[in-house]
Enzyme design. Structure first.
Site, PDB file in Angstrom:
ATOM      1  N   HIS A  20       0.837  -1.206   0.000  1.00  0.00           N
ATOM      2  CA  HIS A  20       0.000   0.000   0.000  1.00  0.00           C
ATOM      3  C   HIS A  20       0.872   1.256   0.000  1.00  0.00           C
ATOM      4  O   HIS A  20       0.681   2.174  -0.809  1.00  0.00           O
ATOM      5  CB  HIS A  20      -0.903  -0.030   1.234  1.00  0.00           C
ATOM      6  CG  HIS A  20      -1.899   1.087   1.319  1.00  0.00           C
ATOM      7  ND1 HIS A  20      -3.245   0.889   1.162  1.00  0.00           N
ATOM      8  CD2 HIS A  20      -1.740   2.422   1.555  1.00  0.00           C
ATOM      9  CE1 HIS A  20      -3.885   2.040   1.292  1.00  0.00           C
ATOM     10  NE2 HIS A  20      -2.985   2.996   1.536  1.00  0.00           N
ATOM     11  N   GLU A  21       1.855   1.290   0.893  1.00  0.00           N
ATOM     12  CA  GLU A  21       2.689   2.499   1.013  1.00  0.00           C
ATOM     13  C   GLU A  21       3.671   2.631  -0.152  1.00  0.00           C
ATOM     14  O   GLU A  21       4.008   3.752  -0.557  1.00  0.00           O
ATOM     15  CB  GLU A  21       3.417   2.497   2.354  1.00  0.00           C
ATOM     16  CG  GLU A  21       2.509   2.446   3.577  1.00  0.00           C
ATOM     17  CD  GLU A  21       1.429   3.525   3.588  1.00  0.00           C
ATOM     18  OE1 GLU A  21       1.629   4.592   2.964  1.00  0.00           O
ATOM     19  OE2 GLU A  21       0.376   3.294   4.219  1.00  0.00           O
ATOM     20  N   HIS A  81       1.967   4.486  -2.845  1.00  0.00           N
ATOM     21  CA  HIS A  81       2.051   5.929  -2.620  1.00  0.00           C
ATOM     22  C   HIS A  81       3.431   6.463  -3.019  1.00  0.00           C
ATOM     23  O   HIS A  81       3.541   7.538  -3.626  1.00  0.00           O
ATOM     24  CB  HIS A  81       1.782   6.248  -1.150  1.00  0.00           C
ATOM     25  CG  HIS A  81       0.366   6.028  -0.727  1.00  0.00           C
ATOM     26  ND1 HIS A  81      -0.716   6.337  -1.519  1.00  0.00           N
ATOM     27  CD2 HIS A  81      -0.149   5.538   0.433  1.00  0.00           C
ATOM     28  CE1 HIS A  81      -1.833   6.048  -0.875  1.00  0.00           C
ATOM     29  NE2 HIS A  81      -1.520   5.554   0.312  1.00  0.00           N
TER      30      HIS A  81
END
Length: 245
Positions: A124-125, A128
């Site tokens: 997920h990160e 980003h």
């Protein structure tokens, strides 16, 4: 920018710090009281060691993470474990976050208990981080940019996979995946920005179709680990092809 998981950037201005998720990350608070060597301190050391071990396993074995690391490297944003990841204590149910001011991924060592959870948070990160590298996201001033990256992270990280949803006792109606992505993007915005739900939903809805259809760098939605392995293989072959053209 943050992963919030119930079975789930930075500026010098004080107003912006209050408006984002730094208050949830204990290590990044200003004027934090000096730690004492106590039982809690020793527990934190144990949490940190476990977090570091799980992080290394995720980077070495997760096809999601391996593809994203290669994509970041190909985009000129090479990631180094010691420089770009930090295991820290966090408040609430936040599992991680991306600090754009330092290009660093924060992993909430006290909230990540299992390897599968670590794998999803790292992925997920990293999404980003990939968006920050390729698109120069305006995390602070444009909530639509934030919403778009949260949509992509929920869509591509496995947050809304069938297995993940079953562990939350949520089962698929028609377009369940889209509903899950939308809901988790809204929840992530609410976890890290002081905005009301109506504004968060409006931002997500305005960019949803475009950002939900953006599958880079996977080239597809990897609904399972096997899908991610195929996507990683195709990504490697694509770059080998371009290298030979």
């Amino acid at each position: 920018m943050a992963s919030e998981e119930p079975p789930q950037s930075g500026s010098s201005g004080s107003e912006k710090e209050n408006d984002f998720s730094y208050g949830l990350i204990q290590e990044r608070r200003r004027n934090e009281a000096t730690k004492t060597k106590s039982f809690l301190y020793n527990s934190q050391f144990t949490f940190n060691h476990k977090c570091q071990v799980m992080l290394q396993i995720a980077l070495d074995t997760s096809p999601y993470a391996k593809l994203l690391l290669d994509a970041l490297n190909s985009s000129g944003c090479t990631v180094f474990k010691d420089r770009h990841f930090s295991c820290e204590d966090c408040d609430g149910c936040v599992s991680g976050g991306f600090d754009s001011s330092t290009s660093q991924i924060v992993l909430c060592q006290n909230n990540i208990q299992h390897q599968s959870h670590m794998n999803r948070v790292v992925t997920h990160e990293l999404i980003h981080a990939f968006d920050h590298c390729r698109a120069h996201v305006d995390w602070f001033n444009n909530i639509k940019h934030l919403a778009c990256s949260e949509i992509r992270a929920a869509n591509l990280s496995g947050d809304c996979s069938l297995l993940s949803e079953m562990t939350r006792f949520k089962f698929g109606l028609k377009q369940h995946h889209q509903t899950c992505v939308r809901d988790r993007a809204v929840r992530s915005i609410l976890a890290i920005r002081k905005v009301n739900k109506e504004r968060a939903e409006k931002a997500v809805d305005e960019v949803f179709d475009t950002c939900f259809s953006d599958h880079e760098p996977f080239g597809r939605v990897p609904h399972s680990k096997q899908d991610a392995k195929h996507a990683y293989r195709d990504f490697q072959n694509r770059h080998r092809y371009y290298a030979n053209v």
